[in-house]
Design a protein around this motif. Structure first.
Motif, PDB file in Angstrom:
ATOM      1  N   GLU A   1     -42.250  21.811  90.372  1.00 37.14           N
ATOM      2  CA  GLU A   1     -41.825  22.266  89.045  1.00 37.14           C
ATOM      3  C   GLU A   1     -41.387  21.095  88.179  1.00 37.14           C
ATOM      4  O   GLU A   1     -41.644  21.063  86.967  1.00 37.14           O
ATOM      5  CB  GLU A   1     -40.704  23.292  89.188  1.00 37.14           C
ATOM      6  CG  GLU A   1     -41.174  24.595  89.829  1.00 37.14           C
ATOM      7  CD  GLU A   1     -40.071  25.629  89.986  1.00 37.14           C
ATOM      8  OE1 GLU A   1     -40.401  26.804  90.209  1.00 37.14           O
ATOM      9  OE2 GLU A   1     -38.868  25.254  89.891  1.00 37.14           O
TER      10      GLU A   1
ATOM     11  N   ASP B   1     -46.174  29.646  86.292  1.00 36.22           N
ATOM     12  CA  ASP B   1     -46.420  30.059  87.689  1.00 36.22           C
ATOM     13  C   ASP B   1     -45.153  30.180  88.534  1.00 36.22           C
ATOM     14  O   ASP B   1     -45.240  30.357  89.764  1.00 36.22           O
ATOM     15  CB  ASP B   1     -47.395  29.097  88.401  1.00 36.22           C
ATOM     16  CG  ASP B   1     -48.809  29.208  87.868  1.00 36.22           C
ATOM     17  OD1 ASP B   1     -49.301  30.343  87.733  1.00 36.22           O
ATOM     18  OD2 ASP B   1     -49.417  28.168  87.576  1.00 36.22           O
ATOM     19  N   GLN B   2     -43.974  30.094  87.934  1.00 40.57           N
ATOM     20  CA  GLN B   2     -42.743  30.188  88.722  1.00 40.57           C
ATOM     21  C   GLN B   2     -42.567  31.609  89.255  1.00 40.57           C
ATOM     22  O   GLN B   2     -42.674  32.583  88.518  1.00 40.57           O
ATOM     23  CB  GLN B   2     -41.532  29.800  87.877  1.00 40.57           C
ATOM     24  CG  GLN B   2     -40.237  29.692  88.687  1.00 40.57           C
ATOM     25  CD  GLN B   2     -39.071  29.241  87.817  1.00 40.57           C
ATOM     26  OE1 GLN B   2     -38.893  29.732  86.710  1.00 40.57           O
ATOM     27  NE2 GLN B   2     -38.288  28.292  88.319  1.00 40.57           N
ATOM     28  N   SER B   3     -42.272  31.712  90.528  1.00 42.79           N
ATOM     29  CA  SER B   3     -42.054  33.025  91.148  1.00 42.79           C
ATOM     30  C   SER B   3     -40.569  33.351  91.160  1.00 42.79           C
ATOM     31  O   SER B   3     -39.710  32.465  91.019  1.00 42.79           O
ATOM     32  CB  SER B   3     -42.590  33.022  92.580  1.00 42.79           C
ATOM     33  OG  SER B   3     -41.821  32.143  93.398  1.00 42.79           O
TER      34      SER B   3
ATOM     35  N   HIS C   1     -37.180  21.974  92.802  1.00 46.40           N
ATOM     36  CA  HIS C   1     -38.522  21.947  93.400  1.00 46.40           C
ATOM     37  C   HIS C   1     -39.335  20.842  92.744  1.00 46.40           C
ATOM     38  O   HIS C   1     -39.514  20.833  91.519  1.00 46.40           O
ATOM     39  CB  HIS C   1     -39.233  23.297  93.211  1.00 46.40           C
ATOM     40  CG  HIS C   1     -38.611  24.424  93.966  1.00 46.40           C
ATOM     41  ND1 HIS C   1     -38.675  24.531  95.341  1.00 46.40           N
ATOM     42  CD2 HIS C   1     -37.901  25.493  93.537  1.00 46.40           C
ATOM     43  CE1 HIS C   1     -38.037  25.617  95.728  1.00 46.40           C
ATOM     44  NE2 HIS C   1     -37.553  26.218  94.659  1.00 46.40           N
TER      45      HIS C   1
ATOM     46  N   LEU D   1     -40.757  28.947  84.191  1.00 45.72           N
ATOM     47  CA  LEU D   1     -41.731  27.861  84.213  1.00 45.72           C
ATOM     48  C   LEU D   1     -43.121  28.405  84.550  1.00 45.72           C
ATOM     49  O   LEU D   1     -43.235  29.462  85.177  1.00 45.72           O
ATOM     50  CB  LEU D   1     -41.330  26.806  85.249  1.00 45.72           C
ATOM     51  CG  LEU D   1     -39.934  26.190  85.089  1.00 45.72           C
ATOM     52  CD1 LEU D   1     -39.656  25.221  86.215  1.00 45.72           C
ATOM     53  CD2 LEU D   1     -39.818  25.496  83.747  1.00 45.72           C
TER      54      LEU D   1
ATOM     55  N   TYR E   1     -35.673  28.337  83.663  1.00 46.25           N
ATOM     56  CA  TYR E   1     -36.449  29.387  84.333  1.00 46.25           C
ATOM     57  C   TYR E   1     -37.592  29.838  83.435  1.00 46.25           C
ATOM     58  O   TYR E   1     -37.635  29.516  82.237  1.00 46.25           O
ATOM     59  CB  TYR E   1     -35.559  30.561  84.735  1.00 46.25           C
ATOM     60  CG  TYR E   1     -34.855  31.267  83.594  1.00 46.25           C
ATOM     61  CD1 TYR E   1     -35.393  32.402  82.998  1.00 46.25           C
ATOM     62  CD2 TYR E   1     -33.615  30.807  83.127  1.00 46.25           C
ATOM     63  CE1 TYR E   1     -34.732  33.059  81.965  1.00 46.25           C
ATOM     64  CE2 TYR E   1     -32.957  31.455  82.100  1.00 46.25           C
ATOM     65  CZ  TYR E   1     -33.510  32.572  81.520  1.00 46.25           C
ATOM     66  OH  TYR E   1     -32.857  33.217  80.494  1.00 46.25           O
TER      67      TYR E   1
ATOM     68  N   ASN F   1     -33.748  28.005  93.503  1.00 46.88           N
ATOM     69  CA  ASN F   1     -33.051  27.069  92.616  1.00 46.88           C
ATOM     70  C   ASN F   1     -31.590  27.467  92.434  1.00 46.88           C
ATOM     71  O   ASN F   1     -30.682  26.630  92.492  1.00 46.88           O
ATOM     72  CB  ASN F   1     -33.746  27.016  91.251  1.00 46.88           C
ATOM     73  CG  ASN F   1     -34.944  26.097  91.231  1.00 46.88           C
ATOM     74  OD1 ASN F   1     -35.008  25.125  91.976  1.00 46.88           O
ATOM     75  ND2 ASN F   1     -35.905  26.395  90.374  1.00 46.88           N
TER      76      ASN F   1
ATOM     77  N   SER G   1     -34.753  21.790  87.893  1.00 44.62           N
ATOM     78  CA  SER G   1     -35.287  22.491  89.064  1.00 44.62           C
ATOM     79  C   SER G   1     -34.978  21.679  90.312  1.00 44.62           C
ATOM     80  O   SER G   1     -34.834  20.453  90.250  1.00 44.62           O
ATOM     81  CB  SER G   1     -36.797  22.685  88.932  1.00 44.62           C
ATOM     82  OG  SER G   1     -37.338  23.230  90.128  1.00 44.62           O
TER      83      SER G   1
ATOM     84  N   LYS H   1     -38.916  31.338  93.951  1.00 46.89           N
ATOM     85  CA  LYS H   1     -38.612  29.942  93.616  1.00 46.89           C
ATOM     86  C   LYS H   1     -37.372  29.863  92.725  1.00 46.89           C
ATOM     87  O   LYS H   1     -36.539  28.967  92.884  1.00 46.89           O
ATOM     88  CB  LYS H   1     -39.804  29.287  92.921  1.00 46.89           C
ATOM     89  CG  LYS H   1     -40.998  29.041  93.826  1.00 46.89           C
ATOM     90  CD  LYS H   1     -40.680  28.006  94.901  1.00 46.89           C
ATOM     91  CE  LYS H   1     -41.909  27.657  95.721  1.00 46.89           C
ATOM     92  NZ  LYS H   1     -41.587  26.732  96.836  1.00 46.89           N
ATOM     93  N   TRP H   2     -37.266  30.792  91.786  1.00 44.33           N
ATOM     94  CA  TRP H   2     -36.096  30.787  90.905  1.00 44.33           C
ATOM     95  C   TRP H   2     -34.826  31.083  91.693  1.00 44.33           C
ATOM     96  O   TRP H   2     -33.787  30.455  91.498  1.00 44.33           O
ATOM     97  CB  TRP H   2     -36.294  31.783  89.771  1.00 44.33           C
ATOM     98  CG  TRP H   2     -35.104  31.962  88.876  1.00 44.33           C
ATOM     99  CD1 TRP H   2     -34.500  33.129  88.540  1.00 44.33           C
ATOM    100  CD2 TRP H   2     -34.370  30.935  88.179  1.00 44.33           C
ATOM    101  NE1 TRP H   2     -33.431  32.916  87.690  1.00 44.33           N
ATOM    102  CE2 TRP H   2     -33.338  31.580  87.450  1.00 44.33           C
ATOM    103  CE3 TRP H   2     -34.484  29.552  88.106  1.00 44.33           C
ATOM    104  CZ2 TRP H   2     -32.426  30.867  86.661  1.00 44.33           C
ATOM    105  CZ3 TRP H   2     -33.573  28.846  87.321  1.00 44.33           C
ATOM    106  CH2 TRP H   2     -32.568  29.494  86.609  1.00 44.33           C
TER     107      TRP H   2
END
Length: 375
Positions: A125, A163-165, A122, A161, A159, A172, A120, A168-169
Motif C-alpha cells: 500500500e 484494492d484495499q480490503s 503494509h 486505498l 483508508y 492497519n 499504512s 488489510k484495513w
C-alpha cells in the motif's frame, strides 16, 4: 492564546495522492530558512502580542530540515513572540528521516509532539502511495521517538486505498492500536484533481474501493478505536483523554493563528490571509520586503458559515446556548429548522443542548453542513 504554523515546502519525492504545496528540489533550502526568519520578524505584530500556545511545523516534509535550521527559527520566535509556559510544539515527520542521531538532536529542541505520516503498515500500500518509507521503518521510528523521550506521538493513516480490503484495513488499525499511541488521524483517500493518483484513476490503472466498502471501513475505524479507549473528537481525529491536537483544535474553535512560509494561512478573527503557493514568488516577496499575501475579510455571513463548518466537524458540535448568544435566537430557530430533516433521518442529533453530526452523517459531513449554510 494563538497558534503559529510554519510551512516547509520540501519533499524528497511526491506522494501520489498529495495536493499540498511542496517541491522536490532542496536547492533553495538555505534561502527559505532566511526568508522564514525575515517573515517572522516582518509580521511580529500580526497577533497583537497574543501568547502563542501552539507551534506546528507542517509540510511538505519538515523532517528534511536539520536541527540547526530549527534552532535558528526557534531563537527568532523567542525573540519576537511570547510563547506560553506549556506550549504544544509539533513536528510533522517522515518515518525514514527518524534516525537515532536525528531524533536525539530533536530532543534538544523545543519539540514535544511528533506527528508521523505512516499512512499504512503494509508495504504494498505504501508503494501505491509512493511513500518513501517501509512499514518496518515506521515501527522503528515510533520506537526511537519513545526511546528518546517523546511520549506525545501521533500517526496518520489512510483508508479506501485502491484494492484495499477490509482485512488489510483492520490489520492497519490493529497494528496502530497495539502501539498505544496517544493520537491517531485517519483520512479517507480522495483523488484530488492534478495528482498522480487521480491521473492513474482516469487512465484505468487503479481499482478504486466501492463506496459501501469505504463506509464499512469508517465504521470499523470508529468501533475499534472507541473500544480501545480513544475519543472520537473530530471526524478524522482520535485521541486518548487529554491528548487531542491543541493546534488543530484551535482552528476549529475560531482562534487566531499566523502562518509562515509559502502557501501558509493566517487568521486574525477579522480576515484570512495566505502566502502565495510558490516558493520562488514567496522568496522574492520576502526579499523585497513586500510579502506576496492575499487577503479576504470575513463578513457576517462568512463568519457564520465558517462557524458551522468548523464546529460541526468536532465531537462537541454546536452548543445551542452559545450559538444563540453569538448569532441570536432567530438564527438559532432557522438553524434548527434547516437541521430538522437531518435530525429526523439520524444524520444529526440534538441532545444536552448540543447539535452534532451523528455517525450516520459523518461520511457526508461537508455536504450536510453546506446545506445548513447561508447563501
Amino acid at each position: 492564546m494563538s497558534g503559529l504554523y510554519i510551512h516547509v515546502p520540501f519533499c524528497l519525492t511526491r506522494c501520489t495522492y498529495c495536493d499540498f504545496y511542496s517541491q522536490t528540489q532542496l536547492i533553495h533550502k538555505e534561502e527559505y530558512i532566511k526568508a522564514v526568519l525575515r517573515e517572522l520578524e516582518m509580521r511580529k505584530d500580526y497577533l497583537e502580542g497574543d501568547v502563542i500556545e501552539t507551534v506546528y511545523w507542517g509540510g511538505g516534509t519538515p523532517s528534511l530540515l536539520q536541527p540547526a535550521d530549527f534552532e535558528q527559527v526557534f531563537n527568532l520566535i523567542n525573540r519576537y513572540y511570547t510563547i506560553s509556559s506549556s506550549p504544544e510544539i509539533t513536528l510533522e515527520a517522515n518515518p525514514d528521516d527518524m534516525t537515532d542521531e536525528y531524533v536525539a538532536a530533536l530532543r534538544q529542541l523545543p519539540f514535544n509532539r511528533i506527528s508521523m505520516g505512516v499512512q499504512s503498515f503494509h508495504d504494498a500500500e505504501l508503494r501505491v502511495l509512493n511513500r518513501r518509507h517501509t512499514a518496518a521503518q515506521a515501527l522503528r521510528a515510533i520506537a526511537l521517538c519513545r526511546q528518546y523521550g517523546f511520549s506525545n506521538l501521533s500517526i496518520d493513516l489512510i483508508y479506501g486505498l485502491p484494492d484495499q480490503s477490509l482485512i488489510k484495513w483492520e490489520e492497519n488499525l490493529d497494528t496502530a492500536i497495539s502501539l498505544q499511541l496517544p493520537h491517531l488521524s485517519a483520512y479517507c483517500l480522495s483523488y484530488e484533481e492534478g495528482t498522480a493518483l487521480s491521473q492513474q484513476l482516469q487512465s484505468g490503472l487503479l481499482n478504486p474501493v466501492e463506496e459501501d466498502t469505504i463506509i464499512q471501513m469508517f465504521n470499523i475505524l470508529i468501533d475499534k478505536l472507541e473500544a480501545s479507549g480513544y475519543i472520537h473528537y473530530e471526524i478524522s481525529n482520535f485521541s486518548r483523554p487529554e491528548c487531542y491536537s491543541r493546534h488543530n483544535t484551535s482552528y476549529w474553535m475560531d482562534r487566531k493563528y499566523i502562518g509562515i512560509g509559502p502557501s501558509a494561512h493566517s487568521y486574525d478573527l477579522e480576515s484570512r490571509q495566505w502566502n502565495i503557493a510558490s516558493l520562488p514568488d514567496y522568496l522574492e516577496g520576502i526579499a523585497k520586503g513586500i510579502p506576496n499575501i492575499e487577503k479576504e475579510y470575513t463578513d457576517e455571513r462568512t463568519g457564520y458559515n465558517e462557524y458551522l463548518m468548523t464546529r460541526l466537524r468536532t465531537g462537541r458540535g454546536i452548543g445551542l446556548t452559545e450559538f444563540a448568544e453569538k448569532f441570536g435566537q432567530e438564527r438559532l430557530s432557522v438553524l434548527l429548522t434547516e437541521a430538522s430533516p437531518f435530525l429526523k433521518d439520524g444524520m444529526m442529533e440534538n441532545d444536552d443542548d448540543r447539535l452534532r453530526i451523528a455517525r450516520k452523517g459523518m461520511m457526508t459531513a461537508d455536504g450536510l453542513i453546506r446545506n445548513l449554510m447561508e447563501v
